[in-house]
Design an enzyme around this catalytic site. Structure first.
Site, PDB file in Angstrom:
ATOM      1  N   GLU A  62       0.576  16.469   0.636  1.00  0.00           N
ATOM      2  CA  GLU A  62       0.349  16.812  -0.772  1.00  0.00           C
ATOM      3  C   GLU A  62       0.029  18.288  -0.999  1.00  0.00           C
ATOM      4  OE1 GLU A  62      -2.580  14.092  -2.273  1.00  0.00           O
ATOM      5  OE2 GLU A  62      -1.317  12.335  -1.987  1.00  0.00           O
ATOM      6  N   GLU A  65       2.017   6.814   1.015  1.00  0.00           N
ATOM      7  CA  GLU A  65       0.754   6.314   0.468  1.00  0.00           C
ATOM      8  C   GLU A  65       1.022   5.543  -0.812  1.00  0.00           C
ATOM      9  OE1 GLU A  65      -2.414   9.153  -0.251  1.00  0.00           O
ATOM     10  OE2 GLU A  65      -2.006  10.165   1.662  1.00  0.00           O
TER      11      GLU A  65
HETATM   12  O1  IFM Z   1      -7.506   9.768  -0.895  1.00  0.00           O
HETATM   13  C1  IFM Z   1      -6.373  10.438  -1.317  1.00  0.00           C
HETATM   14  C2  IFM Z   1      -5.600  11.003  -0.145  1.00  0.00           C
HETATM   15  O2  IFM Z   1      -6.371  11.864   0.622  1.00  0.00           O
HETATM   16  C3  IFM Z   1      -4.396  11.777  -0.627  1.00  0.00           C
HETATM   17  N1  IFM Z   1      -3.608  10.983  -1.536  1.00  0.00           N
HETATM   18  C4  IFM Z   1      -4.293  10.329  -2.634  1.00  0.00           C
HETATM   19  C5  IFM Z   1      -5.454   9.514  -2.084  1.00  0.00           C
HETATM   20  C6  IFM Z   1      -6.173   8.796  -3.243  1.00  0.00           C
HETATM   21  O3  IFM Z   1      -6.653   9.719  -4.165  1.00  0.00           O
END
Ligand code: IFM
Length: 450
Positions: free
Chosen positions: A166, A352
């Protein structure tokens, strides 16, 4: 649930990151990261929480491995803490720090779980921040060196690597909005950091390829959101284009050899500090694009908002998670198909997907989280729908294996498939975890297209 469109070797996994789970911030020669520093900043983190203990995963790796086996996942996506491997961000490897990940990799492979390594999930060694952090070009080179050192050691067993998790958060949230480490609010810094993160990605990808003994699969993980106008007015339509440029295209375009989107360079009024050869380095071929999906954005034009000129508006009547994020599984299908159509990736992973809800454990610590189980099923269905429509999606990683430190929100939001009692650090698989395990088992039993 119809998952017939998913390929037979579809990979089911779970994800975590080092700073959010490990704790043990002083163990085995680890030094400070920007998140350790940020947590010491007054009012930066809800409730004054810090990652000092987190979910104690550094010490409780055997317990986490046991959870992974009980869930029956094929792959574990975790991040390596740069401040454990190279505590000063430069120089020789701190062997005890890297030994920890070496052991994790061996333990995973021994039980048939593929390691999926993230090289950078936000824990920049503090000494590098003192030299300018990601705003300084040198950090991109330091990151590539670190990536090469890790690949030299683990690249005989690890196949799957993602460079940066990210970059949007590392650039925009950390350097423009100021709510993530290092907590700056400066557009010029943010644009410069965005370029150095992308450059760092490209150089690190090449370093991993050069140092790995087995052929690696290397990509980057982006948090993407569909950006929709709040109304059909031309102003809102333009606002949605800017939101899309800021959120999605700023990353996807240069990664796919198209350079930075001109409309956004104009919006920022700042040129990224591109030097000869940078755009080629950034566009090194990706073996996959990792997609983290949490919400879509509805935006309305708003002249009072500096630079970007839009604000996110709530969707009327939407169901939301405990983060206040709209639950919109179709948005995952939309982003997977959009990336497929416009950028033609070799492969996609949902790296994710997950949700925070208010968990109420019973006396045994068991959480009956139907909301999270429903969320999970709906997002897996959306992934299968994208696959049916041609997205080359090869795996799904639920965020997260266990409850953990949710950055500036502290420990209150819980994303885990397993509940962590922070007083005892005991883990208990939630109903959502059982649901995921069942789904994985069923999938493996059902014959599918190769
Ligand atoms: O916890 C975070 C993660 O570190 C990065 N992506 C989003 C998740 C939820 O906010």
């Amino acid at each position: 649930m119809d998952l017939s469109a998913l390929p037979a070797d579809f990979r089911w996994g779970v994800a975590t990151s080092a700073y959010q789970t490990e704790g043990a911030v002083d163990a085995d020669g680890r030094l400070s990261s920007i998140w350790d520093d940020f947590c010491r900043t007054p009012d930066a983190i809800d409730g004054g929480d810090t990652g000092v203990e987190a979910s104690d995963s550094y010490r409780r790796w055997p317990a986490d491995l046991d959870l992974l086996q009980r869930l029956g996942v094929a792959s574990y996506r975790f991040s390596i803490a740069w401040p454990r491997v190279q505590p000063h961000g430069t120089g020789a490897v701190n062997q005890p720090g890297l030994d920890h990940y070496d052991r994790m990799v061996n333990d995973l492979l021994e039980v048939g779980i593929q390691p999926f390594v993230t090289l950078y999930h936000w824990d920049l060694p503090s000494p590098l921040q003192h030299r300018g952090g990601w705003v300084a070009r040198d950090t991109a080179y330091r990151f590539a060196d670190y990536a090469g050192l890790v690949a030299q050691r683990l690249g005989d067993r690890v196949v799957d690597w993602s460079t940066i998790n990210e970059p949007l958060c590392c650039a925009w949230i950390a350097h423009l909005e100021g709510t993530m480490a290092p907590g700056h609010r400066d557009l010029r810094e943010a644009v410069h950091a965005s370029h150095h993160l992308l450059l760092g990605h490209g150089l690190a990808a090449e370093a991993v390829r050069a140092q790995s003994a087995v052929k690696p699969s290397v990509g980057i993980v982006l948090n993407l959101s569909p950006c929709e106008p709040a109304s059909p007015s031309p102003d809102d339509l333009h606002a949605a284009e800017r939101a899309d440029g800021h959120t999605n295209r700023w990353w996807l375009d240069p990664l796919h050899g198209r350079g930075y989107p001109n409309d956004m360079v104009e919006v920022y009024g700042i040129q990224p500090p591109v030097q000869p050869g940078d755009l080629e380095a950034i566009a090194t071929p990706l073996d996959f694009v990792g997609v983290n999906y949490y919400f879509r954005m509805k935006v309305a034009a708003d002249d009072t908002v500096a630079t970007l000129g839009y604000r996110a508006v709530p969707v009327a009547g939407a169901n939301t998670t405990a983060m206040g994020w709209e639950i919109h599984p179709n948005g995952l299908r939309d982003v997977l198909l959009r990336v497929t159509k416009e950028y033609e990736p070799q492969a996609l992973y949902v790296t994710e997907s997950g949700a925070a809800f208010v968990d109420v454990p019973d006396e045994q610590g068991y959480v009956r989280d139907d909301d999270r189980a429903d969320y999970l099923r709906a997002h897996i269905e959306a992934t299968a729908a994208a696959s049916a429509d041609g997205a080359p999606v090869r795996g799904f990683y639920s965020w997260s294996l266990i409850d953990n430190f949710e950055w500036a929100y502290g420990y209150r939001p819980r994303f885990g498939l397993a509940y962590v009692d922070y007083a005892t650090q005991q883990r208990t698989i939630k109903y959502s975890g059982e649901t995921y395990a069942r789904l994985v088992r069923e999938f493996q039993k059902t014959p599918r297209r190769a």
